[in-house]
Design a protein around this motif. Structure first.
Motif, PDB file in Angstrom:
ATOM      1  N   THR A  87      52.556  -0.974   4.864  1.00  0.00           N
ATOM      2  CA  THR A  87      51.974   0.353   4.659  1.00  0.00           C
ATOM      3  C   THR A  87      50.649   0.247   3.939  1.00  0.00           C
ATOM      4  O   THR A  87      49.684   0.950   4.252  1.00  0.00           O
ATOM      5  CB  THR A  87      52.937   1.251   3.857  1.00  0.00           C
ATOM      6  OG1 THR A  87      54.188   1.320   4.533  1.00  0.00           O
ATOM      7  CG2 THR A  87      52.370   2.653   3.713  1.00  0.00           C
ATOM      8  N   SER A  88      50.581  -0.646   2.953  1.00  0.00           N
ATOM      9  CA  SER A  88      49.336  -0.848   2.223  1.00  0.00           C
ATOM     10  C   SER A  88      48.222  -1.296   3.166  1.00  0.00           C
ATOM     11  O   SER A  88      47.086  -0.812   3.094  1.00  0.00           O
ATOM     12  CB  SER A  88      49.549  -1.890   1.118  1.00  0.00           C
ATOM     13  OG  SER A  88      48.377  -2.036   0.343  1.00  0.00           O
ATOM     14  N   ILE A  89      48.541  -2.199   4.095  1.00  0.00           N
ATOM     15  CA  ILE A  89      47.541  -2.676   5.047  1.00  0.00           C
ATOM     16  C   ILE A  89      47.189  -1.591   6.055  1.00  0.00           C
ATOM     17  O   ILE A  89      46.043  -1.495   6.514  1.00  0.00           O
ATOM     18  CB  ILE A  89      48.041  -3.954   5.762  1.00  0.00           C
ATOM     19  CG1 ILE A  89      48.315  -5.031   4.738  1.00  0.00           C
ATOM     20  CG2 ILE A  89      47.019  -4.434   6.783  1.00  0.00           C
ATOM     21  CD1 ILE A  89      47.168  -5.309   3.786  1.00  0.00           C
ATOM     22  N   ASN A  90      48.154  -0.763   6.431  1.00  0.00           N
ATOM     23  CA  ASN A  90      47.847   0.382   7.294  1.00  0.00           C
ATOM     24  C   ASN A  90      46.751   1.243   6.670  1.00  0.00           C
ATOM     25  O   ASN A  90      45.792   1.647   7.336  1.00  0.00           O
ATOM     26  CB  ASN A  90      49.096   1.243   7.515  1.00  0.00           C
ATOM     27  CG  ASN A  90      50.127   0.571   8.406  1.00  0.00           C
ATOM     28  OD1 ASN A  90      49.842  -0.381   9.120  1.00  0.00           O
ATOM     29  ND2 ASN A  90      51.345   1.077   8.354  1.00  0.00           N
ATOM     30  N   VAL A  91      46.904   1.520   5.395  1.00  0.00           N
ATOM     31  CA  VAL A  91      45.946   2.373   4.684  1.00  0.00           C
ATOM     32  C   VAL A  91      44.599   1.675   4.538  1.00  0.00           C
ATOM     33  O   VAL A  91      43.544   2.296   4.698  1.00  0.00           O
ATOM     34  CB  VAL A  91      46.519   2.777   3.311  1.00  0.00           C
ATOM     35  CG1 VAL A  91      45.455   3.447   2.451  1.00  0.00           C
ATOM     36  CG2 VAL A  91      47.706   3.715   3.492  1.00  0.00           C
ATOM     37  N   VAL A  92      44.618   0.371   4.234  1.00  0.00           N
ATOM     38  CA  VAL A  92      43.366  -0.386   4.143  1.00  0.00           C
ATOM     39  C   VAL A  92      42.621  -0.315   5.480  1.00  0.00           C
ATOM     40  O   VAL A  92      41.396  -0.164   5.515  1.00  0.00           O
ATOM     41  CB  VAL A  92      43.636  -1.855   3.753  1.00  0.00           C
ATOM     42  CG1 VAL A  92      42.352  -2.682   3.863  1.00  0.00           C
ATOM     43  CG2 VAL A  92      44.165  -1.937   2.325  1.00  0.00           C
ATOM     44  N   GLY A  93      43.371  -0.400   6.586  1.00  0.00           N
ATOM     45  CA  GLY A  93      42.767  -0.287   7.909  1.00  0.00           C
ATOM     46  C   GLY A  93      42.134   1.073   8.140  1.00  0.00           C
ATOM     47  O   GLY A  93      41.047   1.186   8.720  1.00  0.00           O
ATOM     48  N   ASP A  94      42.811   2.136   7.680  1.00  0.00           N
ATOM     49  CA  ASP A  94      42.254   3.489   7.790  1.00  0.00           C
ATOM     50  C   ASP A  94      40.931   3.591   7.042  1.00  0.00           C
ATOM     51  O   ASP A  94      39.949   4.154   7.538  1.00  0.00           O
ATOM     52  CB  ASP A  94      43.233   4.521   7.222  1.00  0.00           C
ATOM     53  CG  ASP A  94      44.544   4.583   7.980  1.00  0.00           C
ATOM     54  OD1 ASP A  94      44.582   4.099   9.135  1.00  0.00           O
ATOM     55  OD2 ASP A  94      45.527   5.103   7.415  1.00  0.00           O
ATOM     56  N   LEU A  95      40.918   3.042   5.837  1.00  0.00           N
ATOM     57  CA  LEU A  95      39.730   3.125   4.987  1.00  0.00           C
ATOM     58  C   LEU A  95      38.592   2.270   5.533  1.00  0.00           C
ATOM     59  O   LEU A  95      37.420   2.652   5.453  1.00  0.00           O
ATOM     60  CB  LEU A  95      40.094   2.695   3.564  1.00  0.00           C
ATOM     61  CG  LEU A  95      41.116   3.603   2.868  1.00  0.00           C
ATOM     62  CD1 LEU A  95      41.704   2.939   1.639  1.00  0.00           C
ATOM     63  CD2 LEU A  95      40.467   4.930   2.479  1.00  0.00           C
ATOM     64  N   ALA A  96      38.936   1.111   6.092  1.00  0.00           N
ATOM     65  CA  ALA A  96      37.913   0.262   6.711  1.00  0.00           C
ATOM     66  C   ALA A  96      37.311   0.964   7.922  1.00  0.00           C
ATOM     67  O   ALA A  96      36.087   0.934   8.132  1.00  0.00           O
ATOM     68  CB  ALA A  96      38.524  -1.080   7.114  1.00  0.00           C
ATOM     69  N   ALA A  97      38.159   1.607   8.719  1.00  0.00           N
ATOM     70  CA  ALA A  97      37.678   2.338   9.887  1.00  0.00           C
ATOM     71  C   ALA A  97      36.722   3.453   9.469  1.00  0.00           C
ATOM     72  O   ALA A  97      35.664   3.644  10.087  1.00  0.00           O
ATOM     73  CB  ALA A  97      38.854   2.919  10.668  1.00  0.00           C
ATOM     74  N   SER A  98      37.077   4.182   8.422  1.00  0.00           N
ATOM     75  CA  SER A  98      36.219   5.269   7.935  1.00  0.00           C
ATOM     76  C   SER A  98      34.850   4.737   7.527  1.00  0.00           C
ATOM     77  O   SER A  98      33.820   5.351   7.816  1.00  0.00           O
ATOM     78  CB  SER A  98      36.885   5.964   6.738  1.00  0.00           C
ATOM     79  OG  SER A  98      38.093   6.560   7.111  1.00  0.00           O
ATOM     80  N   THR A  99      34.854   3.599   6.849  1.00  0.00           N
ATOM     81  CA  THR A  99      33.591   3.005   6.393  1.00  0.00           C
ATOM     82  C   THR A  99      32.732   2.571   7.576  1.00  0.00           C
ATOM     83  O   THR A  99      31.521   2.826   7.616  1.00  0.00           O
ATOM     84  CB  THR A  99      33.881   1.789   5.489  1.00  0.00           C
ATOM     85  OG1 THR A  99      34.747   2.189   4.422  1.00  0.00           O
ATOM     86  CG2 THR A  99      32.588   1.240   4.896  1.00  0.00           C
ATOM     87  N   VAL A 100      33.347   1.912   8.552  1.00  0.00           N
ATOM     88  CA  VAL A 100      32.617   1.432   9.727  1.00  0.00           C
ATOM     89  C   VAL A 100      32.085   2.597  10.552  1.00  0.00           C
ATOM     90  O   VAL A 100      30.908   2.615  10.947  1.00  0.00           O
ATOM     91  CB  VAL A 100      33.524   0.530  10.598  1.00  0.00           C
ATOM     92  CG1 VAL A 100      32.866   0.236  11.944  1.00  0.00           C
ATOM     93  CG2 VAL A 100      33.832  -0.769   9.866  1.00  0.00           C
ATOM     94  N   ILE A 101      32.937   3.594  10.818  1.00  0.00           N
ATOM     95  CA  ILE A 101      32.507   4.743  11.627  1.00  0.00           C
ATOM     96  C   ILE A 101      31.406   5.514  10.918  1.00  0.00           C
ATOM     97  O   ILE A 101      30.427   5.943  11.535  1.00  0.00           O
ATOM     98  CB  ILE A 101      33.698   5.683  11.926  1.00  0.00           C
ATOM     99  CG1 ILE A 101      34.817   4.928  12.658  1.00  0.00           C
ATOM    100  CG2 ILE A 101      33.231   6.880  12.753  1.00  0.00           C
ATOM    101  CD1 ILE A 101      34.398   4.266  13.932  1.00  0.00           C
ATOM    102  N   ALA A 102      31.548   5.692   9.598  1.00  0.00           N
ATOM    103  CA  ALA A 102      30.529   6.407   8.828  1.00  0.00           C
ATOM    104  C   ALA A 102      29.182   5.692   8.903  1.00  0.00           C
ATOM    105  O   ALA A 102      28.130   6.326   9.038  1.00  0.00           O
ATOM    106  CB  ALA A 102      30.975   6.540   7.366  1.00  0.00           C
ATOM    107  N   ALA A 103      29.193   4.365   8.821  1.00  0.00           N
ATOM    108  CA  ALA A 103      27.953   3.592   8.886  1.00  0.00           C
ATOM    109  C   ALA A 103      27.282   3.738  10.245  1.00  0.00           C
ATOM    110  O   ALA A 103      26.054   3.889  10.333  1.00  0.00           O
ATOM    111  CB  ALA A 103      28.240   2.124   8.593  1.00  0.00           C
ATOM    112  N   THR A 104      28.073   3.727  11.314  1.00  0.00           N
ATOM    113  CA  THR A 104      27.496   3.851  12.659  1.00  0.00           C
ATOM    114  C   THR A 104      26.978   5.256  12.940  1.00  0.00           C
ATOM    115  O   THR A 104      26.177   5.450  13.849  1.00  0.00           O
ATOM    116  CB  THR A 104      28.527   3.475  13.741  1.00  0.00           C
ATOM    117  OG1 THR A 104      29.635   4.387  13.688  1.00  0.00           O
ATOM    118  CG2 THR A 104      29.027   2.059  13.538  1.00  0.00           C
TER     119      THR A 104
END
Length: 410
Positions: free
Chosen positions: A377-394
């Motif tokens: 679950t912790s890694i699921n959330v880390v993945g969500d947050l990483a996705a947000s960072t990547v999408i926001a940058a693009t």
């Protein structure tokens, strides 16, 4: 004292007390567990209105259907790509560590009542709700998120005088839910203590030793997924420091580890990604609720490890084709995995059935599922947050945050 520190104290204290109460687990289950159950119930109370309102506002705030489609496409592609990597890592680790070899686990087939796994096509068809209100009452997150997206998309096609009252209502509802969340988060240390203590008291360390390789494979896999998939994508696509990223999301990752609920961690995730990383609310309010429902990278990794473990326990030598099937099924099955405690164990039956492995093998995992659930679950959330960072940058929606505050919730 910061919330992260308090949570760790509650976590460590629960382990110590749980070990002390091993000879009397009824005490932990009777007097301590209710505090954990109450905390989880408070979080679950927020999930439906929070996800529904924040996703409507997030979809509507993007502005037009073309932009919404572009951001949605990027988000879905990122989640599917990283999830496929996760389950592959799980399978490779299982082939290296061989968690099922040499373990003697008594299984009484007559006492096992495995349920048939639902076909993947049924899961995908069930995304569209026949009755949206029924989906809300039943807490069907896929249907809730689909209906919210349709409402958000619909508002972008209306004149502002028609759509503004609707959006304002749900924007206010989301803010109210964030406020309530802040009050509930103050109880997090007590809730974590109440959740961990009975688990340790009932199982103890000795019970976990026979399955230590499974636990080790999942935890090592989660670490690899974090460092070499999520942190790398954040560095490459967002040009963001992985160290600052990990520091900024620590409160959300810790909360996910403690509560084993990616949906329940959503309020903390939104605050972390906006205040600590600098992702705009426009992106966070869309990507994170979507990720809490369909992004289950940690769960897919866990399914890969457990499928290989069950195969080894039953002496089944999986072919390359079968392992490929596990990768595809785990990736697609992650979409139908609820972001709640124990959701991954339910979907594991889909993966096992896809390659003809005995569903009875799930009972071998159930005893340690809580410990595995915390990591995935912790890694699921880390993945969500990483996705947000990547999408926001693009999308040029990543602000420059110079000072990272590890915790903004008091």
């Amino acid at each position: 004292m910061k919330l992260t520190t308090k949570i760790f104290i509650g976590l460590f204290g629960g382990i110590v007390v749980g070990l002390f109460l091993q000879n009397n687990p009824d005490i932990a289950n009777t007097f301590i567990k209710p505090f954990g159950v109450l905390f989880l119930n408070l979080i679950k109370m927020l999930i439906v209105p929070l996800v529904f309102s924040s996703l409507i506002v997030g979809a509507a705030s993007i502005g037009d259907i073309k932009t919404l489609g572009r951001i949605g496409g990027k988000t879905l592609a990122y989640y599917l790509f990283t999830t496929a990597f996760a389950v592959t890592i799980g399978i490779i680790l299982s082939k290296v560590i061989n968690p099922g070899l040499g373990l003697s686990m008594p299984v009484n087939i007559n006492t096992i009542a495995a349920k048939d796994a639902p076909p993947i096509i049924d899961i995908l068809l069930n995304i569209i709700p026949k009755n949206p209100l029924r989906g809300m009452v039943e807490g069907n997150m896929l249907q809730i998120i689909t209906f919210a997206l349709f409402l958000g998309i619909g508002t972008t096609s209306l004149p502002e005088d028609k759509s503004k009252p609707f959006i304002s209502f749900f924007d206010s509802l989301a803010e109210i839910m964030y406020k309530i969340t802040g009050l509930i988060m103050a109880l997090a240390p007590i809730g974590v203590f109440g959740l961990i203590t009975p688990v340790v008291a009932s199982n103890g360390m000795a019970v976990l030793l026979p399955l230590l390789k499974v636990i080790g494979a999942v935890y090592i896999g989660c670490l690899i997924q974090t460092l070499f998939v999520y942190c790398v994508t954040v560095k490459v696509f967002a040009k963001y420091s992985p160290i600052k990223f990990l520091k900024g999301i620590l409160p959300a990752a810790t909360m996910a580890f403690s509560t084993t609920s990616s949906s329940g961690t959503l309020p903390v995730s939104i605050r972390c990604i906006e205040n600590n990383i600098g992702v705009s609310n426009k992106i966070a309010s869309f990507v994170l609720p979507l990720g809490a429902t369909i992004n289950m990278g940690g769960t897919a990794l866990y399914q890969g490890v457990c499928a290989m473990f069950v195969a080894q326990i039953y002496g089944v030598d999986l072919t390359i084709s079968q392992m490929t099937t596990i990768v595809l099924t785990s990736t697609l099955g992650a979409i139908g995995t609820a972001g709640i405690p124990g959701g991954g164990l339910i979907m594991l039956s889909v993966v096992l059935a896809s390659v003809g492995l005995p569903l009875e093998g799930i009972t071998l995992i159930a005893g340690i599922d809580r410990i595995l659930d915390m990591a995935r679950t912790s890694i699921n959330v880390v993945g969500d947050l990483a996705a947000s960072t990547v999408i926001a940058a693009t999308e040029n929606e990543l602000k420059d945050v110079k000072t990272i505050q590890v915790n903004m919730i008091h």
